[in-house]
Design a protein around this motif. Structure first.
Motif, PDB file in Angstrom:
ATOM      1  N   THR A  30      26.389  33.328 -17.423  1.00 33.55           N
ATOM      2  CA  THR A  30      27.027  32.626 -18.539  1.00 33.55           C
ATOM      3  C   THR A  30      27.998  31.602 -17.978  1.00 33.55           C
ATOM      4  N   ALA A  31      28.245  30.575 -18.773  1.00 39.02           N
ATOM      5  CA  ALA A  31      29.247  29.572 -18.420  1.00 39.02           C
ATOM      6  C   ALA A  31      29.845  29.035 -19.709  1.00 39.02           C
ATOM      7  N   ARG A  32      31.105  28.680 -19.641  1.00 39.14           N
ATOM      8  CA  ARG A  32      31.770  28.094 -20.808  1.00 39.14           C
ATOM      9  C   ARG A  32      32.226  26.694 -20.461  1.00 39.14           C
ATOM     10  N   HIS A  33      32.018  25.780 -21.403  1.00 38.72           N
ATOM     11  CA  HIS A  33      32.504  24.417 -21.261  1.00 38.72           C
ATOM     12  C   HIS A  33      32.970  23.957 -22.634  1.00 38.72           C
ATOM     13  N   GLY A  34      34.237  23.669 -22.755  1.00 36.22           N
ATOM     14  CA  GLY A  34      34.779  23.289 -24.053  1.00 36.22           C
ATOM     15  C   GLY A  34      34.645  24.428 -25.045  1.00 36.22           C
ATOM     16  N   ASP A  35      34.106  24.129 -26.213  1.00 26.99           N
ATOM     17  CA  ASP A  35      33.932  25.126 -27.261  1.00 26.99           C
ATOM     18  C   ASP A  35      32.548  25.761 -27.245  1.00 26.99           C
ATOM     19  N   LYS A  36      31.804  25.580 -26.165  1.00 20.45           N
ATOM     20  CA  LYS A  36      30.448  26.130 -26.103  1.00 20.45           C
ATOM     21  C   LYS A  36      30.307  27.120 -24.944  1.00 20.45           C
ATOM     22  N   VAL A  37      29.543  28.189 -25.213  1.00 20.36           N
ATOM     23  CA  VAL A  37      29.224  29.173 -24.183  1.00 20.36           C
ATOM     24  C   VAL A  37      27.718  29.111 -23.960  1.00 20.36           C
ATOM     25  N   TYR A  38      27.308  29.036 -22.702  1.00 20.01           N
ATOM     26  CA  TYR A  38      25.906  28.901 -22.324  1.00 20.01           C
ATOM     27  C   TYR A  38      25.438  30.214 -21.699  1.00 20.01           C
ATOM     28  N   PHE A  39      24.291  30.722 -22.173  1.00 19.52           N
ATOM     29  CA  PHE A  39      23.719  31.974 -21.677  1.00 19.52           C
ATOM     30  C   PHE A  39      22.376  31.664 -21.025  1.00 19.52           C
ATOM     31  N   LEU A  40      22.272  31.940 -19.741  1.00 16.63           N
ATOM     32  CA  LEU A  40      21.040  31.687 -18.995  1.00 16.63           C
ATOM     33  C   LEU A  40      20.166  32.931 -19.034  1.00 16.63           C
ATOM     34  N   TYR A  41      18.957  32.780 -19.550  1.00 10.62           N
ATOM     35  CA  TYR A  41      17.963  33.849 -19.535  1.00 10.62           C
ATOM     36  C   TYR A  41      16.927  33.504 -18.475  1.00 10.62           C
ATOM     37  N   SER A  42      16.667  34.437 -17.570  1.00 11.12           N
ATOM     38  CA  SER A  42      15.720  34.148 -16.501  1.00 11.12           C
ATOM     39  C   SER A  42      14.322  34.670 -16.800  1.00 11.12           C
ATOM     40  N   ALA A  67      15.629  30.446 -12.496  1.00 10.25           N
ATOM     41  CA  ALA A  67      17.029  30.185 -12.160  1.00 10.25           C
ATOM     42  C   ALA A  67      17.803  31.485 -12.244  1.00 10.25           C
ATOM     43  N   SER A  68      18.837  31.596 -11.432  1.00 12.63           N
ATOM     44  CA  SER A  68      19.642  32.812 -11.437  1.00 12.63           C
ATOM     45  C   SER A  68      21.107  32.551 -11.778  1.00 12.63           C
ATOM     46  N   CYS A  69      21.512  31.286 -11.798  1.00  7.73           N
ATOM     47  CA  CYS A  69      22.896  30.970 -12.153  1.00  7.73           C
ATOM     48  C   CYS A  69      22.959  29.573 -12.760  1.00  7.73           C
ATOM     49  N   LEU A  70      24.054  29.301 -13.464  1.00  9.02           N
ATOM     50  CA  LEU A  70      24.231  27.979 -14.048  1.00  9.02           C
ATOM     51  C   LEU A  70      25.683  27.556 -13.983  1.00  9.02           C
ATOM     52  N   ALA A  71      25.889  26.264 -14.058  1.00  8.93           N
ATOM     53  CA  ALA A  71      27.219  25.661 -14.136  1.00  8.93           C
ATOM     54  C   ALA A  71      27.130  24.530 -15.145  1.00  8.93           C
ATOM     55  N   VAL A  72      28.211  24.295 -15.864  1.00  6.57           N
ATOM     56  CA  VAL A  72      28.235  23.264 -16.898  1.00  6.57           C
ATOM     57  C   VAL A  72      29.500  22.439 -16.721  1.00  6.57           C
ATOM     58  N   ASP A  73      29.360  21.127 -16.797  1.00 10.60           N
ATOM     59  CA  ASP A  73      30.528  20.247 -16.822  1.00 10.60           C
ATOM     60  C   ASP A  73      30.225  19.055 -17.718  1.00 10.60           C
ATOM     61  N   SER A  75      29.105  16.223 -17.108  1.00 10.55           N
ATOM     62  CA  SER A  75      27.917  15.439 -16.786  1.00 10.55           C
ATOM     63  C   SER A  75      26.602  16.176 -17.021  1.00 10.55           C
ATOM     64  N   GLY A  76      26.636  17.485 -17.274  1.00  9.28           N
ATOM     65  CA  GLY A  76      25.384  18.170 -17.565  1.00  9.28           C
ATOM     66  C   GLY A  76      25.409  19.659 -17.274  1.00  9.28           C
ATOM     67  N   ILE A  77      24.214  20.236 -17.330  1.00  8.92           N
ATOM     68  CA  ILE A  77      23.998  21.652 -17.046  1.00  8.92           C
ATOM     69  C   ILE A  77      23.220  21.736 -15.739  1.00  8.92           C
ATOM     70  N   TYR A  78      23.703  22.584 -14.832  1.00 15.72           N
ATOM     71  CA  TYR A  78      23.079  22.716 -13.523  1.00 15.72           C
ATOM     72  C   TYR A  78      22.595  24.140 -13.339  1.00 15.72           C
ATOM     73  N   LEU A  79      21.350  24.300 -12.862  1.00 17.87           N
ATOM     74  CA  LEU A  79      20.769  25.607 -12.612  1.00 17.87           C
ATOM     75  C   LEU A  79      20.636  25.829 -11.122  1.00 17.87           C
ATOM     76  N   GLY A  80      20.837  27.074 -10.702  1.00 16.55           N
ATOM     77  CA  GLY A  80      20.735  27.418  -9.285  1.00 16.55           C
ATOM     78  C   GLY A  80      19.762  28.557  -9.074  1.00 16.55           C
ATOM     79  N   ILE A  81      19.254  28.619  -7.876  1.00 17.73           N
ATOM     80  CA  ILE A  81      18.317  29.671  -7.485  1.00 17.73           C
ATOM     81  C   ILE A  81      18.972  30.486  -6.381  1.00 17.73           C
ATOM     82  N   ALA A  82      19.040  31.803  -6.566  1.00 18.57           N
ATOM     83  CA  ALA A  82      19.625  32.670  -5.537  1.00 18.57           C
ATOM     84  C   ALA A  82      18.653  32.823  -4.385  1.00 18.57           C
ATOM     85  N   SER A  83      19.191  32.817  -3.181  1.00 16.29           N
ATOM     86  CA  SER A  83      18.316  32.982  -2.014  1.00 16.29           C
ATOM     87  C   SER A  83      18.467  34.366  -1.435  1.00 16.29           C
TER      88      SER A  83
END
Length: 83
Positions: A30-42, A67-73, A75-83
């Motif tokens: 999950t990540a929060r940016h402003g008034d929104k919360v983002y939930f990543l489902y893999s 994807a296993s993680c996310l970040a929000v700012d 400029s956009g939403i970024y997804l990451g892959i765990a190694s």
């Protein structure tokens, strides 16, 4: 962290526990940016978005791949892959 943030998270959890369609699978991150919360489902590749101010779910964002993680700012939403 403000009390409003914690109350917003409680609203989200309560919505999931009360039979919201998004409650069928646990989110990976999950990540929060402003008034929104983002939930990543893999398992079902999508990002659910909850608007804390409106107290409502926004349309989900689908993605391809895994994807296993996310970040929000600003400029956009970024997804990451765990190694």
């Amino acid at each position: 962290m403000s009390i409003r943030f914690f109350l917003g998270i409680l609203v989200v959890i309560f919505s999931c526990l009360c039979g919201n369609v998004r409650a069928g699978a646990m989110w990976a991150d999950t990540a929060r940016h402003g008034d929104k919360v983002y939930f990543l489902y893999s398992v079902n590749p999508q990002i659910a978005v909850y608007d804390l101010k409106a107290e409502a779910w926004l349309p989900s964002i689908t993605y391809t791949g895994s994807a296993s993680c996310l970040a929000v700012d600003d400029s956009g939403i970024y997804l990451g892959i765990a190694s």
